[in-house]
Design an enzyme around this catalytic site. Structure first.
Site, PDB file in Angstrom:
ATOM      1  CB  SER A  71      33.315  45.272  34.713  1.00  0.00           C
ATOM      2  OG  SER A  71      32.109  45.761  34.181  1.00  0.00           O
ATOM      3  CB  ALA A  72      29.992  44.429  38.267  1.00  0.00           C
TER       4      ALA A  72
ATOM      5  CG  HIS B 183      33.826  46.886  29.599  1.00  0.00           C
ATOM      6  ND1 HIS B 183      34.386  47.641  30.610  1.00  0.00           N
ATOM      7  CD2 HIS B 183      32.929  46.065  30.216  1.00  0.00           C
ATOM      8  CE1 HIS B 183      33.843  47.300  31.762  1.00  0.00           C
ATOM      9  NE2 HIS B 183      32.966  46.339  31.561  1.00  0.00           N
TER      10      HIS B 183
ATOM     11  N   GLY C 282      30.587  41.441  35.693  1.00  0.00           N
ATOM     12  CA  GLY C 282      29.450  40.819  35.011  1.00  0.00           C
ATOM     13  C   GLY C 282      28.166  41.560  35.298  1.00  0.00           C
ATOM     14  CB  ALA C 283      26.233  43.760  34.403  1.00  0.00           C
TER      15      ALA C 283
ATOM     16  CG  ASP D 255      36.530  50.521  29.946  1.00  0.00           C
ATOM     17  OD1 ASP D 255      36.356  49.306  29.740  1.00  0.00           O
ATOM     18  OD2 ASP D 255      37.244  50.946  30.876  1.00  0.00           O
TER      19      ASP D 255
END
Length: 556
Positions: free
Chosen positions: A212-213, A456, A125-126, A337
């Site tokens: 991701s994150a 992504h 979630g960045a 992605d």
């Protein structure tokens, strides 16, 4: 006869209920907990614990502390709120500062489980949003560990950690060092290591995995010197510590911007003022701009991320791979992605009718190579257009934009991390994958063109078994992909080798070595022919060898 049948059914049900495997009340370091026991099938049960605290309510900009414990039996039957964060359109906040909780799924077949491998999930979630349960649709949570636990016979744990300003704001010095979200993850992993035996888990066989994150977080957790011996294996999906968005090299600038938004000074009184500021206001001050263009890609707006603090990360991540020498590691990316990012930077790529100007390709490449000026752009452009011919099709130009984003943001840094891991490994094994199941939103009458591959986060639904949980939303081929991924992931968690375990796999996945660079391509059609090597070597070579050796024209 009917009476006999009735008695038989009654006895069977009685035996099934009597033998319903359950942990009952579990003793943990904080006190006793009880969860919910659910029946999955004949002699198949599962204990689910929701919302067990793994640390105390965190102090503002402080490392997490151990939970003081509780009296009586804690009923762990409700998911807790996610950590305080902005909503998706960044207009208000949701969640709570009291958010350091985890959830546990423990499968039992026949008798109560013991010594099971453990898989600990870290969400993405960045570093800005997200929660231990993920998106929720009609009480069907994305990160429910039930399918992985049941199909792979492993314990699954999902955890909460601080995000946004409260999790990652840093002044770039000891007054506000940052990385609080990483410390939260580390506290949860350490809690699992200390307590999971009571839940039937093996503390000496813990795998951390994330996307991701969360994938970058997994990578950071393998590189920090603070995790020695706490876990054995790790899986990074679409994110590693070497990604360009994973480290903020100049955190002070963003901290000062946040301070000004909440009426705090930017001098030596800044941190004291930030600590006193309303949590929701502070969280909203950390919103990121979603406006982007090829000249200023969305990627450059991701400023709330981990920092090299001299503690959790004592050095640049590329110099810390010796800390992961004994950890078995899988890392990979989705073949498109970068689509989610480049479709915001260059919206025309999703149009079936409008051409994407070649000028936009150049502008995006110029942004990603800006430190090297015109020579960087010219080199990059010649590499990415080398297969175009004299008259590239509309689709070719659009796909090239996605390839550029995918390579720069995810694929190249992941290949670099795999190379570093394999080179530094002593006992740790290394595996690389490319996930290429096409996006389900692509095609006629849908928002994406039919050529869009795996975007992504497309891998998440398959890893968490959604094609089984909600079968009406999927085709049989999607269940195949899900079965394959759960088999590889849980075999790896058990043995350190994705091919060996209790689950059958469709192709033998070779180890990644620092000379062969082997990888497995994962999709519904895969078989032994889906093993490859030197993934996108020409492009990896450009970003890791050619570009860095050009003279720097513009410093960051």
């Amino acid at each position: 006869m009917m009476a006999m049948l009735g008695i038989f059914v009654a006895v069977t049900v009685f035996l099934e209920v009597a033998s319903a495997a359950s942990l009952g009340v579990v003793y943990t370091e904080g006190g006793m907990v009880s969860g919910e026991n659910i029946r999955l099938g004949w002699r198949r049960h599962m204990d689910v614990f929701r919302g067990i605290p793994f640390a105390d309510i965190p102090g503002r900009f402080e490392k997490p502390k151990r939970h003081p414990g509780w009296d009586g039996v804690l009923k762990a039957t409700e998911y807790r709120k996610r950590c305080l964060q902005v909503n998706l359109i960044m207009t208000e906040t949701r969640g709570s500062e009291d958010c350091l909780y985890l959830n546990i799924w423990v499968p039992h077949s026949g008798s109560v489980s013991s010594n099971l491998p453990v898989m600990v999930w870290i969400y993405g979630g960045a570093f800005l949003v997200g929660g231990s349960m993920g998106a929720n649709f009609l009480d069907n949570y994305l990160y429910s560990g039930q399918e992985i636990a049941d199909r792979g016979n492993v314990i699954v744990v999902t955890l909460g950690y601080r995000v946004g300003t409260l999790g990652f704001l840093s002044a770039g010095d000891s007054s506000l060092p940052g990385n609080y979200g990483l410390w939260d993850q580390q506290a949860a992993i350490a809690w699992v290591n200390r307590n999971i035996r009571s839940f039937g888990g093996d503390p000496d066989n813990i795998t951390i995995f994330g996307e991701s994150a969360g994938g970058a977080s997994v990578s950071f957790q393998t590189l920090t010197p603070h995790n020695k011996g706490l876990f054995k294996r790790a899986i990074s999906q679409s994110g590693v510590a070497l990604c360009p968005w994973a480290i903020n090299k100049n955190p002070r600038r963003f901290a000062e911007e946040v301070a000004l938004k909440v009426n705090c000074p930017t001098d030596n009184k800044m941190v004291a003022c930030l600590k006193m500021t309303d949590a929701a206001a502070l969280t909203l001050a950390g919103t990121l701009s979603l406006t982007s263009s090829p000249d200023h890609p969305l990627l450059f707006n991701l400023l709330l991320s981990p920092v090299i603090d001299g503690d959790f990360l004592p050095d640049d991540p590329s110099k810390l791979f010796h800390n992961a020498a004994k950890i078995d590691y899988i890392a990979g990316v989705n073949d498109m992605d970068g689509h989610i990012f480049t479709s915001l930077d260059v919206p025309s790529i999703n149009s079936q009718l409008v051409d994407t100007p070649i000028e936009d390709v150049k502008r995006l490449l110029a942004s990603y190579t800006r430190e090297k000026g015109k020579p960087g752009l010219d080199n990059a452009y010649s590499v990415y257009t080398s297969t175009w011919g004299s008259n590239p099709s509309r689709e070719t130009v659009k796909k090239t934009v996605v390839d550029i984003g995918t390579d720069y943001i995810f694929l190249v840094p992941t290949q670099a991390a795999l190379y570093h891991h394999a080179t530094n490994a002593t006992t740790g094994r290394t595996y690389s994958y490319l996930f290429s199941q096409p996006n389900r939103m692509g095609g006629i009458g849908r928002p994406y063109p039919s050529w869009v591959g795996a975007d992504h986060a497309d891998d998440l639904q398959y890893v968490f078994g959604k094609p089984f949980t909600t079968p009406l939303g999927y085709w049989p081929k999607h269940r195949d992909v899900s079965r394959y991924m759960i088999a590889y992931w849980t075999n790896f968690a058990k043995t350190g080798d994705p091919n060996k375990g209790d689950s059958k796999v469709p192709a033998t996945w070779p180890k990644f070595t620092s000379t062969g660079h082997q990888f497995l391509e994962i999709n519904s059609k895969m078989n032994a022919n889906y093993v490859g090597q030197k993934l996108r070597l020409r492009y990896v070579h450009f970003w890791t060898s050619v570009l860095p050796n050009l003279p720097t024209v513009v410093s960051e």
